[in-house]
Design an enzyme around this catalytic site. Structure first.
Site, PDB file in Angstrom:
ATOM      1  N   CYS A 153      40.646  44.410  28.293  1.00 28.79           N
ATOM      2  CA  CYS A 153      40.569  44.028  29.722  1.00 28.79           C
ATOM      3  C   CYS A 153      40.461  42.517  29.886  1.00 28.79           C
ATOM      4  CB  CYS A 153      39.413  44.725  30.440  1.00 28.79           C
ATOM      5  SG  CYS A 153      39.603  46.484  30.536  1.00 28.79           S
TER       6      CYS A 153
ATOM      7  N   GLN B 274      27.836  42.493  29.015  1.00 29.03           N
ATOM      8  CA  GLN B 274      27.614  42.470  27.564  1.00 29.03           C
ATOM      9  C   GLN B 274      26.283  41.829  27.190  1.00 29.03           C
ATOM     10  OE1 GLN B 274      29.464  44.080  25.433  1.00 29.03           O
ATOM     11  NE2 GLN B 274      31.014  44.611  26.951  1.00 29.03           N
TER      12      GLN B 274
ATOM     13  N   ASP C  37      28.267  37.686  35.022  1.00 31.72           N
ATOM     14  CA  ASP C  37      28.646  39.026  34.599  1.00 31.72           C
ATOM     15  C   ASP C  37      27.867  39.304  33.313  1.00 31.72           C
ATOM     16  OD1 ASP C  37      29.781  41.099  33.200  1.00 31.72           O
ATOM     17  OD2 ASP C  37      31.847  40.456  33.501  1.00 31.72           O
TER      18      ASP C  37
ATOM     19  N   LYS D 221      26.283  50.174  29.091  1.00 31.10           N
ATOM     20  CA  LYS D 221      26.386  49.238  27.962  1.00 31.10           C
ATOM     21  C   LYS D 221      25.034  49.082  27.274  1.00 31.10           C
ATOM     22  CE  LYS D 221      30.518  47.537  29.450  1.00 31.10           C
ATOM     23  NZ  LYS D 221      31.790  47.837  28.815  1.00 31.10           N
TER      24      LYS D 221
ATOM     25  N   HIS E  55      36.486  39.120  31.763  1.00 23.65           N
ATOM     26  CA  HIS E  55      36.964  40.498  31.848  1.00 23.65           C
ATOM     27  C   HIS E  55      37.703  40.640  33.184  1.00 23.65           C
ATOM     28  CE1 HIS E  55      36.502  44.882  32.474  1.00 23.65           C
ATOM     29  NE2 HIS E  55      36.252  44.985  31.187  1.00 23.65           N
TER      30      HIS E  55
HETATM   31  N1  PMP Z   1      32.467  42.611  32.299  1.00 20.23           N
HETATM   32  C1  PMP Z   1      32.410  42.698  30.968  1.00 20.23           C
HETATM   33  C2  PMP Z   1      32.155  41.458  30.168  1.00 20.23           C
HETATM   34  C3  PMP Z   1      32.560  43.931  30.355  1.00 20.23           C
HETATM   35  O1  PMP Z   1      32.493  44.020  29.021  1.00 20.23           O
HETATM   36  C4  PMP Z   1      32.777  45.074  31.140  1.00 20.23           C
HETATM   37  C5  PMP Z   1      32.977  46.437  30.501  1.00 20.23           C
HETATM   38  N2  PMP Z   1      33.860  46.432  29.427  1.00 20.23           N
HETATM   39  C6  PMP Z   1      32.819  44.934  32.526  1.00 20.23           C
HETATM   40  C7  PMP Z   1      32.660  43.680  33.070  1.00 20.23           C
HETATM   41  C8  PMP Z   1      33.021  46.082  33.434  1.00 20.23           C
HETATM   42  O2  PMP Z   1      31.972  46.981  33.326  1.00 20.23           O
HETATM   43  P1  PMP Z   1      32.062  48.409  34.026  1.00 20.23           P
HETATM   44  O3  PMP Z   1      33.377  48.993  33.589  1.00 20.23           O
HETATM   45  O4  PMP Z   1      30.888  49.135  33.479  1.00 20.23           O
HETATM   46  O5  PMP Z   1      31.990  48.186  35.485  1.00 20.23           O
END
Ligand code: PMP
Length: 406
Positions: free
Chosen positions: A364, A204, A201, A227, A123
Site C-alpha cells: 500500500c 505501525q 499515522d 496491529k 501508506h
Molecule cells: N498506515 C500504516 C502505516 C499502515 O501500516 C496501515 C495498515 N497496513 C494503515 C495506515 C491502515 O490501517 P488500517 O487498514 O487498519 O486502517
C-alpha cells in the site's frame, strides 16, 4: 521477565501447521495474531455483557457502557492523553485519517493555495484522504523526499514548510521499510513554522513504541487495534480537545447529538461528537485487553526483542548473494528486501509452501515503490511472539527458495 515460550502459549494460532510445517508468522505489519486475553474479552463481551451502550437503563446496558468507557480510559492512559474526551473510537487508522481530512475540509480553514505536507513513505491511507481534501478545497499536496535508505530528508522537509502549509501528515514508522521517523522533532519544526495541524499515522508505531501523545506534540494520532494484538474493525483517533472542539462534526446520526428537531440539531460533547451510530463495543473492550497484555510485558521489552530479531534477520539475509535490503539499519518492525532476478511474488509463494508467512508487493505504498523503481518487495515483519528460531527458519527458507528459483 520475558519468556518466549510463555508468550507463545498466549497465541493459539501459533500451534497451527501450514502446509504440514509449523507456522512462522512474519506478516505482523499487515495484522498481528491475537492472544487468549483478547479472544476471551471478545467472547466474554457477547456471552455476558452484550447490549447497546449509553442509552439503556437496564443492567446489561450499564455493564456494556461501563466496559466501553473503561476501555476508553485504558486507551487514554496508554497514550498519555490529557483526557478521555480526546479518545475517539474509530474502525481503524484509515477511518481516523479520513475523519480528520473530511472535518478539516468541512471546517473552511483550508482553501486554494494552501498546502498539505506528507512524505514519500506514506501508506495509501495517509495519501488518498489528503488528495481528496485537496480536490475539495483547492489545496495542493506536497511530498517530503527521502534518501536511498528510505530516511526522510530533514532539510528537504524544512524547505517545504511555509506560511501556506496547513497540515503535516506523516507516519511514525514506515510499514514498508521500517523507518522510524523523528516525529517529535518534525512536529516541533512544523509548529514553529506555524502549521496549524499535525497528524501522525501511528498504525505501525502502536505495537513498537511507547507513545506519549502529549510529549510528541501533534494534534492528531491515528491507530488500528489489529496491529497491536486486538481485533480488526477497532481503532482510535486521538485528537487534542481544543482542536477537536473547534472543528465541525463528521458523520451525523445517533450518539453524536444533544438535541434533534426538524429545524436543526445541536451536537454532543467530545468524544461522542465524533462517534455517530453504534460503535464497535466488543472491539473497544478487546483493545483494552490487548493493551493490558502489551503493558504487562512492556512496550520497551517488546521493541527490544523485535529489534534483536530484525537485526538477526537482516544479518542473515545480507549474506545471500544479490540481496538488497531497504530502509535504514535501525529499522523497527518490518524488514523489506529484494533479490536480483527473483520476483517477490515467486519468493513469497515458495516461502508460504515452507510455512513462512511474509507479505509481498507494494505494501500500500505505490509512490514509495515508484521512488525506488520497483514493483514491490518481500517484507518480513515481527511481533512479540516471534523467536530467533523463526528468523533462522525464515533465512534458511529464503536461501532454499532462491536455490529453487535460480
Ligand atoms: N498506515 C500504516 C502505516 C499502515 O501500516 C496501515 C495498515 N497496513 C494503515 C495506515 C491502515 O490501517 P488500517 O487498514 O487498519 O486502517
Amino acid at each position: 521477565m520475558f519468556s518466549e515460550d510463555e508468550i507463545r502459549h498466549h497465541f493459539p494460532i501459533l500451534d497451527r501447521k501450514i502446509n504440514g510445517q509449523p507456522l512462522v508468522y512474519l506478516d505482523n505489519a499487515a495484522t498481528t495474531q491475537k492472544p487468549m486475553e483478547v479472544l476471551f474479552a471478545s467472547k466474554h463481551y457477547y456471552e455476558a455483557m452484550n447490549s447497546n451502550i449509553h442509552r439503556g437503563t437496564h443492567y446489561l446496558a450499564r455493564l456494556a457502557t461501563e466496559g466501553f468507557e473503561k476501555a476508553r480510559k485504558t486507551v487514554a492512559d496508554h497514550l498519555n492523553a490529557a483526557s478521555t474526551d480526546e479518545i475517539i473510537f474509530t474502525s481503524g487508522t484509515t477511518d481516523g485519517i479520513n475523519l480528520v481530512a473530511d472535518v478539516l475540509a468541512l471546517s473552511g480553514t483550508i482553501g486554494a493555495g494552501d498546502e498539505i505536507l506528507i512524505s514519500t513513505l506514506e501508506h495509501h491511507s495517509n495519501i488518498v484522504p489528503w488528495q481528496m481534501l485537496c480536490q475539495r478545497t483547492g489545496a495542493e499536496l506536497k511530498v517530503i523526499p527521502c534518501d536511498d535508505d528510505g530516511v526522510l530528508d530533514q532539510e528537504g522537509f524544512r524547505a517545504l514548510l511555509n506560511g501556506r502549509t496547513k497540515v503535516l501528515a506523516i507516519g511514525w514508522i514506515s510499514n514498508a521499510f521500517g523507518t522510524v521517523h523523528p516525529v517529535a522533532e518534525m512536529t516541533a519544526a512544523a509548529k514553529a513554522a506555524g502549521v496549524p495541524y499535525v497528524l501522525l499515522d501511528a498504525a505501525q508505531a502502536t505495537p513498537h513504541v511507547k507513545m506519549d501523545v502529549q510529549a510528541v506534540g501533534a494534534d492528531f494520532v491515528a491507530l488500528s487495534g489489529h496491529k497491536v494484538y486486538a481485533n480488526t474493525g477497532i481503532g482510535v483517533l486521538w485528537g487534542r480537545a481544543d482542536v477537536l472542539n473547534a472543528l465541525p462534526p463528521w458523520r451525523g446520526g445517533g450518539e453524536m447529538i444533544k438535541e434533534v428537531t426538524f429545524a436543526g440539531t445541536t451536537y454532543n460533547d467530545l468524544p461522542f461528537k465524533y462517534e455517530a451510530g453504534t460503535p464497535n463495543i466488543e472491539g473497544a473492550i478487546a483493545l483494552e485487553a490487548a493493551l493490558d497484555f502489551v503493558n504487562q510485558i512492556g512496550v520497551g521489552e517488546i521493541a527490544a526483542h523485535e529489534h534483536d530479531l530484525i537485526q538477526a534477520a537482516a544479518a542473515g539475509l545480507a549474506e545471500i548473494p544479490d540481496v538488497r535490503l531497504y530502509g535504514p539499519a535501525d529499522r523497527a518492525g518490518a524488514l523489506s528486501f529484494n533479490i536480483a532476478g527473483i520476483h517477490h511474488y515467486d519468493l513469497g509463494t515458495l516461502l508460504d509452501q515452507m510455512g513462512v508467512a511474509v507479505r509481498t508487493g507494494h505494501h500500500c505504498c505505490q509512490p514509495l515503490m515508484a521512488r525506488f523503481g520497483i514493483s514491490g518487495t518481500t517484507r518480513a515483519s515481527f511481533a512479540v511472539y516471534n523467536t530467533l528460531a523463526d528468523v533462522e527458519i525464515f533465512v534458511a527458507s529464503v536461501r532454499k527458495a532462491v536455490g529453487m528459483l535460480r
